[in-house]
Design a protein around this motif. Sequence first.
Motif, PDB file in Angstrom:
ATOM      1  N   ASN A   1       3.004  -8.351  10.226  1.00 46.01           N
ATOM      2  CA  ASN A   1       4.138  -7.830  10.801  1.00 46.01           C
ATOM      3  C   ASN A   1       4.525  -6.260  10.363  1.00 46.01           C
ATOM      4  O   ASN A   1       5.549  -5.558  10.972  1.00 46.01           O
ATOM      5  N   TRP A   2       3.599  -5.789   9.474  1.00 43.03           N
ATOM      6  CA  TRP A   2       3.581  -4.491   9.167  1.00 43.03           C
ATOM      7  C   TRP A   2       2.962  -3.625  10.395  1.00 43.03           C
ATOM      8  O   TRP A   2       2.132  -3.989  11.345  1.00 43.03           O
ATOM      9  N   ARG A   3       3.608  -2.364  10.609  1.00 46.75           N
ATOM     10  CA  ARG A   3       3.256  -1.586  11.877  1.00 46.75           C
ATOM     11  C   ARG A   3       2.824  -0.334  11.460  1.00 46.75           C
ATOM     12  O   ARG A   3       3.174   0.294  10.277  1.00 46.75           O
ATOM     13  N   LYS A   4       1.946   0.388  12.265  1.00 49.72           N
ATOM     14  CA  LYS A   4       1.292   1.657  11.908  1.00 49.72           C
ATOM     15  C   LYS A   4       2.086   2.558  12.039  1.00 49.72           C
ATOM     16  O   LYS A   4       2.847   2.902  13.292  1.00 49.72           O
ATOM     17  N   VAL A   5       2.334   3.536  11.141  1.00 48.60           N
ATOM     18  CA  VAL A   5       2.996   4.827  10.854  1.00 48.60           C
ATOM     19  C   VAL A   5       2.165   5.895  11.236  1.00 48.60           C
ATOM     20  O   VAL A   5       2.467   6.714  12.226  1.00 48.60           O
ATOM     21  N   THR A   6       0.918   5.875  10.583  1.00 50.11           N
ATOM     22  CA  THR A   6      -0.035   7.074  10.812  1.00 50.11           C
ATOM     23  C   THR A   6      -1.359   6.145  10.853  1.00 50.11           C
ATOM     24  O   THR A   6      -1.254   4.924  10.416  1.00 50.11           O
ATOM     25  N   GLU A   7      -2.444   6.727  11.015  1.00 53.43           N
ATOM     26  CA  GLU A   7      -3.738   5.976  11.037  1.00 53.43           C
ATOM     27  C   GLU A   7      -3.790   5.925   9.471  1.00 53.43           C
ATOM     28  O   GLU A   7      -4.734   4.638   9.278  1.00 53.43           O
ATOM     29  N   GLU A   8      -3.332   6.126   8.410  1.00 51.37           N
ATOM     30  CA  GLU A   8      -3.470   5.887   7.351  1.00 51.37           C
ATOM     31  C   GLU A   8      -2.399   5.082   6.833  1.00 51.37           C
ATOM     32  O   GLU A   8      -2.342   4.493   5.461  1.00 51.37           O
ATOM     33  N   ARG A   9      -1.209   4.944   7.119  1.00 50.54           N
ATOM     34  CA  ARG A   9      -0.045   4.296   6.585  1.00 50.54           C
ATOM     35  C   ARG A   9       0.612   3.208   7.681  1.00 50.54           C
ATOM     36  O   ARG A   9       0.643   3.436   8.815  1.00 50.54           O
ATOM     37  N   PHE A  10       0.565   1.984   7.045  1.00 55.42           N
ATOM     38  CA  PHE A  10       1.448   0.890   7.673  1.00 55.42           C
ATOM     39  C   PHE A  10       2.778   0.628   6.768  1.00 55.42           C
ATOM     40  O   PHE A  10       2.571   0.710   5.778  1.00 55.42           O
ATOM     41  N   GLU A  11       3.687   0.173   7.613  1.00 55.20           N
ATOM     42  CA  GLU A  11       4.771  -0.253   6.770  1.00 55.20           C
ATOM     43  C   GLU A  11       5.458  -1.505   7.350  1.00 55.20           C
ATOM     44  O   GLU A  11       5.416  -1.700   8.673  1.00 55.20           O
ATOM     45  N   GLY A  12       6.198  -2.334   6.592  1.00 51.51           N
ATOM     46  CA  GLY A  12       7.131  -3.457   7.088  1.00 51.51           C
ATOM     47  C   GLY A  12       8.544  -3.507   6.353  1.00 51.51           C
ATOM     48  O   GLY A  12       8.582  -2.454   5.437  1.00 51.51           O
ATOM     49  N   SER A  13       9.088  -4.200   6.559  1.00 47.56           N
ATOM     50  CA  SER A  13      10.411  -4.355   6.033  1.00 47.56           C
ATOM     51  C   SER A  13      10.500  -4.615   4.523  1.00 47.56           C
ATOM     52  O   SER A  13      11.406  -4.441   3.761  1.00 47.56           O
ATOM     53  N   ASP A  14       9.286  -5.517   4.167  1.00 47.28           N
ATOM     54  CA  ASP A  14       9.131  -5.812   2.915  1.00 47.28           C
ATOM     55  C   ASP A  14       7.929  -5.120   2.013  1.00 47.28           C
ATOM     56  O   ASP A  14       7.768  -5.501   1.096  1.00 47.28           O
ATOM     57  N   GLY A  15       7.488  -4.179   2.395  1.00 49.42           N
ATOM     58  CA  GLY A  15       6.518  -3.288   1.908  1.00 49.42           C
ATOM     59  C   GLY A  15       5.688  -2.272   2.619  1.00 49.42           C
ATOM     60  O   GLY A  15       5.930  -2.054   3.894  1.00 49.42           O
ATOM     61  N   PHE A  16       4.502  -1.686   2.114  1.00 53.50           N
ATOM     62  CA  PHE A  16       3.855  -0.632   2.824  1.00 53.50           C
ATOM     63  C   PHE A  16       2.473  -0.536   2.076  1.00 53.50           C
ATOM     64  O   PHE A  16       2.338  -0.973   1.053  1.00 53.50           O
ATOM     65  N   PHE A  17       1.440   0.311   2.818  1.00 53.26           N
ATOM     66  CA  PHE A  17       0.458   0.734   2.118  1.00 53.26           C
ATOM     67  C   PHE A  17       0.068   1.955   2.714  1.00 53.26           C
ATOM     68  O   PHE A  17       0.243   2.289   3.895  1.00 53.26           O
ATOM     69  N   GLN A  18      -0.753   3.017   2.153  1.00 53.28           N
ATOM     70  CA  GLN A  18      -1.405   4.176   2.587  1.00 53.28           C
ATOM     71  C   GLN A  18      -2.457   4.213   1.836  1.00 53.28           C
ATOM     72  O   GLN A  18      -2.774   4.048   0.646  1.00 53.28           O
ATOM     73  N   ILE A  19      -3.502   4.946   2.434  1.00 51.09           N
ATOM     74  CA  ILE A  19      -4.792   5.168   2.112  1.00 51.09           C
ATOM     75  C   ILE A  19      -5.112   6.581   1.770  1.00 51.09           C
ATOM     76  O   ILE A  19      -4.662   7.485   2.575  1.00 51.09           O
ATOM     77  N   SER A  20      -5.835   7.236   1.018  1.00 56.39           N
ATOM     78  CA  SER A  20      -6.607   8.414   1.114  1.00 56.39           C
ATOM     79  C   SER A  20      -7.952   8.535   0.044  1.00 56.39           C
ATOM     80  O   SER A  20      -8.340   7.479  -0.376  1.00 56.39           O
ATOM     81  N   ALA A  21      -8.282   9.612   0.010  1.00 56.10           N
ATOM     82  CA  ALA A  21      -9.620   9.885  -1.059  1.00 56.10           C
ATOM     83  C   ALA A  21      -8.989  11.000  -1.891  1.00 56.10           C
ATOM     84  O   ALA A  21      -8.375  11.756  -1.856  1.00 56.10           O
TER      85      ALA A  21
END
Length: 453
Positions: A339-359
């Motif tokens: 149920n999380w949705r794409k914000v950018t190619e590197e970041r996804f968010e939902g009402s209960d959390g998120f993730f983001q990647i980088s190097a």
Amino acid sequence: MNLTYHEAILFNSNVGGGSYDIWLYQPFTGRTMKLTQNLGAEFSIPYWSPDAQSFTFIGKNNMVFVFNLNSRKWAQIDQIEPYTLLSWSPDSQYLAYVKSNRIVIYNIYAHTSGSIVQYGVTDVQWFPSGEAFLFAAPDEAGNTQLFKINRDGMNKQQITKNTEGPLHNVRISPNGEFALYTSPGASISLITTVNLSTGVSYQLQGGPQAKNYFPEWSPDSSTIAYSATDIVNNQYVSLIQTDSRVGGQQKTWAVSTCFSTPLSWSPDGKRLAYLSGCSNQEQADEIWVIDLNSPNNPIKIVEAKWITSLQWSPQVHDVEPYKLFLNQIYRVSFYYPQNWRKVTEERFEGSDGFFQISAISSEEEIHSVCRAEAFHVLQPYGTNPRIFPALVQAQEACFIFPSEDQPVEMRNQAALIVKYPSPVVIQGSTYSYFILWADQDHLISLVKTLTFI
């Protein structure tokens, strides 16, 4: 508590004579609950997202609100004309609506929008593919027509050849093959359907007074339900009727005591909900449900003054609770809540959390890289973060967890840093470490499925 129901009815009411707000009724429990607080208006109409996670409506001060059923949080996204149709994209990530001769496409997670200029546009809605819109607008002669246009504003196609005046209540069928509209106005309102691939149209017989309102497609796109005004014993009533999408199969199922009533299909297409309880042509104060398999026993399910609109939850197909995230640039994959949705190619968010990647580009050892991130000058993890060494996919790694004084705006952010099996080149620069930020409640579960590709 998860409030995404396979069956629930949203309705707009000013129960107790206060402000209008959106309420929810659960058929299985018979319970009603108030979801918003002083946000609605008399004209508010709730629209479920296809995944039944959220709904949107135009409310107080003509503002568009989006309400998430899991978090119970709402966002205010725009100010538009009352009764403007709000259309969810099939992935429940975007809203489309009309404002100032533009089709607005709004990302409810990134809170960004784009628009397509289209003079006189009304009733914009997504095709099921998510790649195009249906809408009504005047042609060069000033006659209202149905058009299709790609979501990037290209490849506009005229579908109808209407010469009979304005089109109202345009609604695309769930399968995207047909559309319906009413015309020419309010005093005489006839329902017409259009095959969108051929342009062939069909006018439905409708009720005895030619006053047919609130047409709604069945979930399987085969049938249309509508409210047909009639006069019985010198009183206006509304016949709850259905017909096939090409006409010729009209049936009357029930009678509402209102002049007209919105209707809504159950997710399985076997029942219809409608409003009744109008006395002296006032507004409705009841919601009734008719089972089309046993039509002699309509049931009153809600009684509340006053009710102006309702919508049954959509068909929600059971899906895996997780989706695969795969990024070729950063050479990683892992599973995240679906149920999380794409914000950018590197970041996804939902009402209960998120993730983001980088190097991270560094020649330092893992412990130095971890300390540099954990004790960054801006203190994103608070003043006393905790660092835990680890092995992930047989590679040196560390977890960073925040201290209790972490800034609230960081949304409980934690991090994983792991050394790539071999350095990755991104846009000409070499990176030795991968970093994953996520809320600490989800970080471990994300890392458990992490794979380098």
